[in-house]
Motif scaffolding. Structure first.
Motif, short mmCIF file in Angstrom:
data_model
loop_
_atom_site.label_atom_id
_atom_site.label_comp_id
_atom_site.label_asym_id
_atom_site.label_seq_id
_atom_site.Cartn_x
_atom_site.Cartn_y
_atom_site.Cartn_z
N ALA A 83 -7.22 2.95 5.99
CA ALA A 83 -6.06 2.06 5.92
C ALA A 83 -6.51 0.61 5.81
O ALA A 83 -5.94 -0.17 5.04
N LEU A 86 -7.76 -0.02 2.24
CA LEU A 86 -6.65 -0.11 1.30
C LEU A 86 -5.95 -1.46 1.41
O LEU A 86 -5.63 -2.10 0.39
N MET A 87 -5.71 -1.91 2.65
CA MET A 87 -5.00 -3.17 2.83
C MET A 87 -5.84 -4.35 2.33
O MET A 87 -5.32 -5.28 1.71
N GLU A 97 -6.28 -6.01 8.06
CA GLU A 97 -6.43 -4.72 8.74
C GLU A 97 -5.15 -4.44 9.51
O GLU A 97 -4.40 -5.37 9.84
N PRO A 98 -4.83 -3.17 9.78
CA PRO A 98 -3.53 -2.83 10.38
C PRO A 98 -3.22 -3.54 11.69
O PRO A 98 -2.07 -3.91 11.94
N ASN A 138 4.27 -2.64 7.37
CA ASN A 138 3.55 -2.73 6.10
C ASN A 138 4.40 -3.41 5.03
O ASN A 138 3.89 -4.19 4.21
N ALA A 216 -5.07 8.14 -0.78
CA ALA A 216 -5.93 6.96 -0.94
C ALA A 216 -6.99 7.20 -2.00
O ALA A 216 -7.28 6.31 -2.82
N SER A 250 0.54 5.27 1.63
CA SER A 250 -0.70 5.79 2.21
C SER A 250 -1.02 5.10 3.53
O SER A 250 -1.38 5.76 4.52
N VAL A 251 -0.90 3.77 3.56
CA VAL A 251 -1.18 3.03 4.79
C VAL A 251 -0.20 3.44 5.89
O VAL A 251 -0.56 3.54 7.06
N THR A 255 -1.68 4.82 9.27
CA THR A 255 -1.50 3.99 10.46
C THR A 255 -0.50 4.62 11.42
O THR A 255 -0.72 4.63 12.64
N GLY A 269 -9.98 -1.21 11.75
CA GLY A 269 -9.70 -1.34 10.33
C GLY A 269 -10.36 -2.54 9.69
O GLY A 269 -10.33 -2.67 8.46
#
Length: 356
Positions: A83, A86-87, A97-98, A138, A216, A250-251, A255, A269
């Motif tokens: 995650a 990806l972010m 990061e998450p 998100n 992902a 996906s995130v 998450t 993350g």
């Protein structure tokens, strides 16, 4: 006279160390704990010793406590690592990061709403509400990232994420003040811990994490094109908006499932993607000497592997730091992640996203 460093051999050793780290840490997670069970007893049980297998307490500790906890660490660590990658890719921001951008806090807010107003008391319910909260967080992050031509600046996005996270935490606190009966349940998510994870919770979460990981990997190739800019991505046949929506989904899956299982664990993350980019270059040269760059799919896989290993290590440290009590895992990840965040924030090369 010193012998020259054999770089190919060093890279192969690094690859071997990376591959072995997670299995070794997973075994250590089964053997070591804060209780009275000694590693020798646990090893005897795993090797099938008859006397150890007849010990009911030993069986309960290993099969009902440590095994689900180890499996949860693998799931949560890999989910947060991917995650974060990806972010960072979709926002072109190495600080994303998450935890920092409020997605974890949004997932925790979803859990609070589910507990306080929907009467949620089981794993599937936690998973659903955490996913809805993560989707909200998100969506806010992506809205900030796309608003205006200065929005991609790393520190600006992090500040917006901190503000979003504080807002979500404030709303969660207000709800809990009006519903004090749900506070005991919520403490699990606030501290971030793998203690108390049951086999049922792990089984409910595993398919969601796997779905997020697979999606992902499917997004890796078009995301690589998006790094070159929206116009170039369109010229290569990719559509940026649906791609960003796919990343958001996906995130959210990754998450939301991680927070539902272990609570809002920060900095993982950030750590896993940073180490993944660093190691992927060395591993690419070890496997393909003529290559100087690993693809995004490879980086995602390495981030998942490193995330799992880092969380296993943090969980072991949390068990052993103040025996016989346990330290929240979020404290351990912060001890490693906070200095890295400070260094990245002060580094001009990272402020403009050059490392991505």
């Amino acid at each position: 006279m010193l012998e020259p460093v054999n770089r190919p051999a060093l890279r192969r050793a690094l690859l071997l160390l990376l591959l072995l780290s997670v299995p070794v840490l997973a075994l250590a997670s089964l053997l070591i704990g804060a209780g009275e069970i000694r590693p020798g007893q646990a090893l005897a049980f795993l090797l099938g010793d008859a006397a150890a297998r007849s010990d009911a307490q030993l069986q309960t500790v290993l099969l009902s406590l440590r095994l689900p906890r180890m499996a949860a660490a693998l799931l949560v660590g890999s989910a947060l690592g991917v995650a974060g990658m990806l972010m960072q890719t979709v926002t072109r921001n190495p600080l994303a990061e998450p935890g920092l951008l409020g997605v974890n806090a949004g997932a925790a807010l979803g859990v609070v709403v589910g507990i306080a107003w929907a009467g949620v008391e089981n794993g599937p319910g936690y998973l659903l509400w955490a996913g809805l909260g993560a989707l909200l967080g998100n969506a806010c992050v992506l809205a900030v990232a796309q608003a205006g031509h200065h929005a991609a600046a790393p520190l600006r996005l992090v500040l917006a994420g901190v503000a979003l996270g504080a807002t979500f935490i404030g709303i969660s606190s207000a709800i809990l003040l009006s519903q004090p009966a749900g506070y005991d349940q919520y403490r699990f998510w606030v501290l971030g811990s793998l203690a108390g994870v049951t086999p049922g919770m792990t089984l409910w979460t595993a398919p969601v994490v796997l779905a997020g990981l697979c999606s992902a990997l499917l997004l890796a190739r078009p995301l690589s094109a998006l790094l070159l800019g929206d116009d170039i991505a369109r010229s290569l046949g990719h559509r940026p908006l649906p791609l960003r929506l796919g990343v958001a989904l996906s995130v959210t899956l990754l998450t939301g499932s991680a927070v539902a299982l272990a609570g809002p664990i920060g900095f993982l993350g950030l750590l896993a993607p940073y180490l993944s980019r660093f190691l992927s270059r060395s591993l690419a040269r070890a496997l393909m000497p003529s290559s100087h760059h690993a693809g995004l799919a490879t980086q995602l896989l390495i981030a998942a592997w490193l995330g799992a290993g880092l969380l296993l290590a943090a969980d072991l440290a949390a068990r052993l730091a103040v025996q016989p009590f346990e330290t929240p895992i979020s404290v351990m990840t912060a001890l490693a992640g906070a200095p890295l965040l400070i260094w990245l924030a002060r580094s001009k090369a990272w402020q403009n996203g050059a490392a991505l």
